[in-house]
Scaffold this motif. Structure first.
Motif, PDB file in Angstrom:
ATOM      1  N   VAL A 215       0.825  -1.206   0.000  1.00 38.13           N
ATOM      2  CA  VAL A 215       0.000   0.000   0.000  1.00 38.13           C
ATOM      3  C   VAL A 215       0.861   1.259   0.000  1.00 38.13           C
ATOM      4  O   VAL A 215       0.569   2.239  -0.694  1.00 38.13           O
TER       5      VAL A 215
ATOM      6  N   ALA B 280       2.066   3.332  -3.061  1.00 30.88           N
ATOM      7  CA  ALA B 280       1.272   4.362  -3.748  1.00 30.88           C
ATOM      8  C   ALA B 280       1.802   5.761  -3.471  1.00 30.88           C
ATOM      9  O   ALA B 280       1.556   6.688  -4.256  1.00 30.88           O
TER      10      ALA B 280
ATOM     11  N   PRO C  64      -7.132  11.354  -3.641  1.00 32.89           N
ATOM     12  CA  PRO C  64      -6.219  10.509  -2.868  1.00 32.89           C
ATOM     13  C   PRO C  64      -5.255  11.354  -2.056  1.00 32.89           C
ATOM     14  O   PRO C  64      -4.449  12.083  -2.614  1.00 32.89           O
TER      15      PRO C  64
ATOM     16  N   ILE D 244      -3.458   7.537   2.867  1.00 36.11           N
ATOM     17  CA  ILE D 244      -2.735   6.319   2.484  1.00 36.11           C
ATOM     18  C   ILE D 244      -1.878   5.821   3.647  1.00 36.11           C
ATOM     19  O   ILE D 244      -1.755   4.623   3.880  1.00 36.11           O
TER      20      ILE D 244
ATOM     21  N   VAL E 268      -7.898   0.971   2.229  1.00 34.51           N
ATOM     22  CA  VAL E 268      -7.679   2.347   1.774  1.00 34.51           C
ATOM     23  C   VAL E 268      -8.907   2.872   1.035  1.00 34.51           C
ATOM     24  O   VAL E 268      -9.302   4.032   1.187  1.00 34.51           O
ATOM     25  N   GLY E 269      -9.549   2.006   0.249  1.00 32.42           N
ATOM     26  CA  GLY E 269     -10.735   2.426  -0.486  1.00 32.42           C
ATOM     27  C   GLY E 269     -11.850   2.882   0.432  1.00 32.42           C
ATOM     28  O   GLY E 269     -12.530   3.881   0.165  1.00 32.42           O
TER      29      GLY E 269
ATOM     30  N   LEU F 228     -10.087   2.697  -8.112  1.00 37.72           N
ATOM     31  CA  LEU F 228      -9.887   2.381  -6.701  1.00 37.72           C
ATOM     32  C   LEU F 228     -11.200   2.039  -6.027  1.00 37.72           C
ATOM     33  O   LEU F 228     -11.340   1.003  -5.357  1.00 37.72           O
TER      34      LEU F 228
ATOM     35  N   THR G  25      -5.855  -1.823  -6.840  1.00 39.24           N
ATOM     36  CA  THR G  25      -5.409  -1.477  -5.491  1.00 39.24           C
ATOM     37  C   THR G  25      -4.934  -0.014  -5.504  1.00 39.24           C
ATOM     38  O   THR G  25      -4.757   0.572  -6.584  1.00 39.24           O
ATOM     39  N   PRO G  26      -4.717   0.599  -4.338  1.00 41.24           N
ATOM     40  CA  PRO G  26      -4.217   1.984  -4.332  1.00 41.24           C
ATOM     41  C   PRO G  26      -2.929   2.166  -5.128  1.00 41.24           C
ATOM     42  O   PRO G  26      -2.766   3.157  -5.847  1.00 41.24           O
TER      43      PRO G  26
END
Length: 436
Positions: A58, A61, A155, A160, A170-171, A239, A245-246
């Protein structure tokens, strides 16, 4: 070690006050207290923590979103976008300020980098508003408040970083913060319209004849607005829909922003190199803080820190509401002097186990935490947003005007914070709608 582990906090505060960087302060405190408690085995544990952070998918990102913001800043996309937005807001009371806020919202959604949003939009909007004789306090408040939206509009880099610590997808967290973030942008815009209507001298209207036909407006807007909106939809759409994924969404965004720069004729080796160097620098700082926070919290937990903190809170008779209020107050105060990512690491690493003991909804709390952090980012006397503004503001804009200018926007943020606390569904209904 008992209650002595609680001395980690004052030790950390002292080192930060001495000017030692946050990451080094946290590592030093963790090393000293960890060695006292566990001797040399603590350093083997630290090595494992390095591997955990380095392999955290993660967190991959973060550099991609920073790279997106750096390319957007250098490709001239923002300038065209600001001109297009102002075409449609120029007849509104405070039209230039409204355009700046809309620009901040879009740019925050495209980059996730707080300081870049305020700096870039400020450099575009401040000269235009000064030319139109806008009040300096209104200019300052608009740019600072708009820039602060980068903390909450996804974002967002703090989101994050926060999600893995809170053990949240994260979503879910990005979907949850989206509605409060847009509520704040709407409240800011409403304040500008009302104040400029009641007192026109704050933001004189543009009375010049409209130099564009409706067809020209539509064509220019489509050229300027559609590409970044498609970029945002590419990132957030993939996302939220679960298609990416992020990190994958951020990679799509990075590729998209390079394509936009190419289409605008701005892509060059030097631009990509400068953006890459900025990305490496900011990523190294953020991940160093993340790693230091993991080490600090690991020693705290292993030394029985959570039980000591729980006993401390119980001795003062704190219930669930009292614990949440205490965490938010400390977060707000830290926001005056400590970098945003550092606050996320310090406070949430400590807070999550405590909140679980009190059975607090971590998604709702995360949204409230981020709004509190954003409000602190904007609040005098140590508001980081004002320091960003001072770097780009002309000498005619005084510090006093900046302080007075942000106060109405802080009130707007506090209203949104109160609404989210009173009606938790504002933070939780969007994730439920998207993810069920």
């Amino acid at each position: 070690m008992g209650d002595a582990v609680l001395l980690m906090f004052p030790a950390l505060i002292v080192l930060i006050a001495l000017g030692i960087p946050i990451a080094f302060s946290m590592v030093l405190v963790a090393s000293v207290f960890g060695f006292i408690r566990f001797e040399e085995i603590v350093f083997r544990q630290f090595a494992q923590r390095v591997d955990e952070v380095a392999s955290n998918y993660v967190l991959g990102a973060i550099p991609l979103f920073i790279f997106m913001g750096a390319i957007l800043e250098r490709a001239g996309i923002a300038e065209r976008l600001f001109d297009a937005i102002y075409m449609w807001t120029r007849r509104l009371p405070g039209g230039l300020a409204i355009a700046a806020l809309v620009m901040c919202t879009i740019f925050a959604a495209a980059s996730g980098v707080v300081g870049a949003t305020e700096t870039l939009v400020g450099m575009l909007a401040i000269p235009a508003m000064l030319k139109r004789k806008y009040d300096n306090s209104l200019i300052a408040g608009t740019i600072c408040a708009g820039g602060s939206l980068g903390t909450v509009i996804p974002p967002s880099i703090p989101v994050i970083v926060l999600a893995p610590i809170m053990t949240l997808p994260v979503g879910d967290l990005m979907a949850g913060i989206l509605v409060p973030g847009l509520m704040m942008a709407a409240m800011f815009s409403l304040y500008i319209i009302v104040s400029a209507t009641l007192k026109p001298s704050l933001a004189p209207r543009d009375t010049d004849p409209d130099p564009f036909t409706m067809g020209e407006k539509i064509r220019f807007t489509l050229k300027a607005l559609v590409p970044p909106v498609v970029l945002i939809a590419l990132v957030l759409g993939t996302l939220f829909s679960g298609l990416a994924t992020p990190t994958e969404a951020a990679a799509c965004g990075s590729a998209g922003v390079l394509f936009l720069a190419l289409c605008y004729g701005k892509l060059s080796f030097k631009m990509v190199l400068d953006a890459s160097l900025q990305t490496v620098s900011l990523t190294a700082m953020i991940l160093a803080i993340v790693l230091a926070g993991v080490m600090f919290s690991g020693v705290l937990f292993a030394s029985g820190g959570m039980m000591a903190i729980r006993g401390f809170l119980d001795s003062f008779g704190f219930g669930t509401a009292g614990v949440i209020a205490l965490i938010l107050i400390i977060t707000f105060i830290l926001g005056f002097a400590v970098e945003l990512t550092s606050i996320v690491l310090i406070m949430t690493s400590i807070s999550v186990p405590i909140l679980k003991l009190y059975d607090v909804d971590l998604l709702w709390f995360s949204i409230v935490f981020l709004i509190t952090l954003q409000t602190s980012y904007l609040t005098p006397p140590m508001a980081p947003s004002i320091f960003y503004l001072r770097a780009i503001a002309p000498p005619t804009m005084t510090l006093k005007q900046m302080y007075w200018g942000v106060i109405p926007f802080i009130i707007c943020q506090l209203i949104v914070l109160a609404l989210v606390i009173t009606f938790p569904e504002l933070a939780t209904w969007m994730p439920k709608l998207i993810y069920g």
